[in-house]
Design a protein around this motif. Structure first.
Motif, PDB file in Angstrom:
ATOM      1  N   TYR A  99       0.790  -1.398   0.079  1.00  0.00           N
ATOM      2  CA  TYR A  99      -0.042   0.081  -0.011  1.00  0.00           C
ATOM      3  C   TYR A  99       0.980   1.254  -0.143  1.00  0.00           C
ATOM      4  CZ  TYR A  99      -4.483  -1.909   0.116  1.00  0.00           C
ATOM      5  OH  TYR A  99      -5.655  -2.896  -0.347  1.00  0.00           O
ATOM      6  N   GLY A 100       2.132   1.211   0.815  1.00  0.00           N
ATOM      7  CA  GLY A 100       2.687   2.438   0.495  1.00  0.00           C
ATOM      8  C   GLY A 100       3.385   2.656  -0.793  1.00  0.00           C
ATOM      9  N   THR A 131       0.756   4.069  -2.857  1.00  0.00           N
ATOM     10  CA  THR A 131       0.507   5.435  -2.480  1.00  0.00           C
ATOM     11  C   THR A 131       1.507   6.384  -3.275  1.00  0.00           C
ATOM     12  OG1 THR A 131      -0.687   4.896  -0.514  1.00  0.00           O
ATOM     13  CG2 THR A 131       0.422   7.097  -0.550  1.00  0.00           C
ATOM     14  N   LEU A 132       2.919   6.012  -3.193  1.00  0.00           N
ATOM     15  CA  LEU A 132       3.968   6.606  -3.708  1.00  0.00           C
ATOM     16  C   LEU A 132       3.846   6.699  -5.346  1.00  0.00           C
ATOM     17  CD1 LEU A 132       6.527   7.896  -3.446  1.00  0.00           C
ATOM     18  CD2 LEU A 132       7.520   5.808  -3.733  1.00  0.00           C
ATOM     19  N   ILE A 142       0.796   6.595  -6.962  1.00  0.00           N
ATOM     20  CA  ILE A 142      -0.377   7.534  -7.019  1.00  0.00           C
ATOM     21  C   ILE A 142       0.174   9.112  -7.011  1.00  0.00           C
ATOM     22  CG2 ILE A 142      -2.548   8.318  -6.094  1.00  0.00           C
ATOM     23  CD1 ILE A 142      -2.959   5.163  -5.384  1.00  0.00           C
ATOM     24  N   ALA A 143       1.012   9.243  -5.809  1.00  0.00           N
ATOM     25  CA  ALA A 143       1.359  10.569  -5.456  1.00  0.00           C
ATOM     26  C   ALA A 143       2.245  11.204  -6.665  1.00  0.00           C
ATOM     27  CB  ALA A 143       2.129  10.609  -4.222  1.00  0.00           C
ATOM     28  N   PHE A 147      -6.063  12.681  -6.064  1.00  0.00           N
ATOM     29  CA  PHE A 147      -4.993  11.912  -4.826  1.00  0.00           C
ATOM     30  C   PHE A 147      -5.754  11.784  -3.613  1.00  0.00           C
ATOM     31  CE2 PHE A 147      -1.851  12.545  -1.428  1.00  0.00           C
ATOM     32  CZ  PHE A 147      -1.372  11.662  -1.804  1.00  0.00           C
ATOM     33  N   THR A 175      -8.285   9.033  -3.826  1.00  0.00           N
ATOM     34  CA  THR A 175      -7.861   7.628  -3.906  1.00  0.00           C
ATOM     35  C   THR A 175      -7.280   6.933  -2.831  1.00  0.00           C
ATOM     36  OG1 THR A 175      -7.485   7.971  -6.307  1.00  0.00           O
ATOM     37  CG2 THR A 175      -6.330   6.235  -5.341  1.00  0.00           C
ATOM     38  N   ILE A 176      -6.347   8.027  -2.123  1.00  0.00           N
ATOM     39  CA  ILE A 176      -5.628   7.586  -0.822  1.00  0.00           C
ATOM     40  C   ILE A 176      -6.874   7.342   0.178  1.00  0.00           C
ATOM     41  CG2 ILE A 176      -4.196   8.189   0.876  1.00  0.00           C
ATOM     42  CD1 ILE A 176      -2.964   7.430  -1.741  1.00  0.00           C
ATOM     43  N   MET A 210      -8.494   3.887  -0.257  1.00  0.00           N
ATOM     44  CA  MET A 210      -7.536   3.112   0.104  1.00  0.00           C
ATOM     45  C   MET A 210      -7.476   2.543   1.302  1.00  0.00           C
ATOM     46  SD  MET A 210      -4.334   3.303  -2.663  1.00  0.00           S
ATOM     47  CE  MET A 210      -3.266   2.764  -1.698  1.00  0.00           C
ATOM     48  N   LEU A 211      -7.455   3.627   2.284  1.00  0.00           N
ATOM     49  CA  LEU A 211      -7.401   3.812   3.698  1.00  0.00           C
ATOM     50  C   LEU A 211      -8.651   2.926   4.317  1.00  0.00           C
ATOM     51  CD1 LEU A 211      -5.483   6.897   4.736  1.00  0.00           C
ATOM     52  CD2 LEU A 211      -4.845   4.617   5.155  1.00  0.00           C
TER      53      LEU A 211
END
Length: 149
Positions: free
Chosen positions: A15-16, A19-20, A22-23, A48, A51-52, A55-56
């Motif tokens: 997931y990290g 996230t990276l 997507i960022a 952004f 989406t984050i 995901m959370l």
């Protein structure tokens, strides 16, 4: 009784990395377009954040609730009811890449039942032994893989 999902390090790393990615995808244009319209910037930032947040919600919203006649499995917007009498087999699994998954750990259980999207659902309760003890009160022991008894 409600159980939360176990979250292990490889899942957090996955997931990290997502996230990276997507960022980078959302903020890359900021570095190359000095004249970006405010509306475009607002859209990219909204994508952004949305989406984050989604995901959370998927990760932190995983729970398994024992009800009178079924287990209610929830992961963000995804929900399923597993009637105790429909369960045909409960077995351990580490294959978390295939099938219907509502988990966040490789230390998982697979519950087979005929009404499932792909014949089963994979879950990863944080307190697996307590979860299994509670499930054994509701499902006949012959439905459990021998390694779980």
């Amino acid at each position: 009784m409600t159980f939360r999902s176990k979250i292990d390090r490889p899942f957090l790393m996955l997931y990290g990395a997502a996230t990276l990615l997507i960022a980078v995808s959302c903020f890359w244009p900021f570095f190359f377009d000095d004249d970006m319209p405010l509306s475009a910037a607002a859209i990219l930032i909204s994508i952004f954040v949305g989406t984050i947040a989604f995901m959370l919600w998927l990760i932190l919203g995983i729970s398994y609730v024992f009800r009178d006649d079924h287990i209610f499995v929830k992961a963000g917007p995804l929900r399923t009811k597993i009637a105790y009498e429909d369960i045909s087999l409960i077995s351990p699994t580490s294959d978390i890449l295939t099938g219907m998954r509502m988990l966040s750990s490789r230390d998982a259980l697979e519950i087979f039942y005929p009404k499932a999207v792909m014949d089963s659902v994979k879950i990863s309760p944080a307190e697996q032994r307590r979860f299994l003890d509670e499930l054994m009160k509701r499902v006949p022991r012959d439905k459990f893989h021998r390694s779980l008894l």
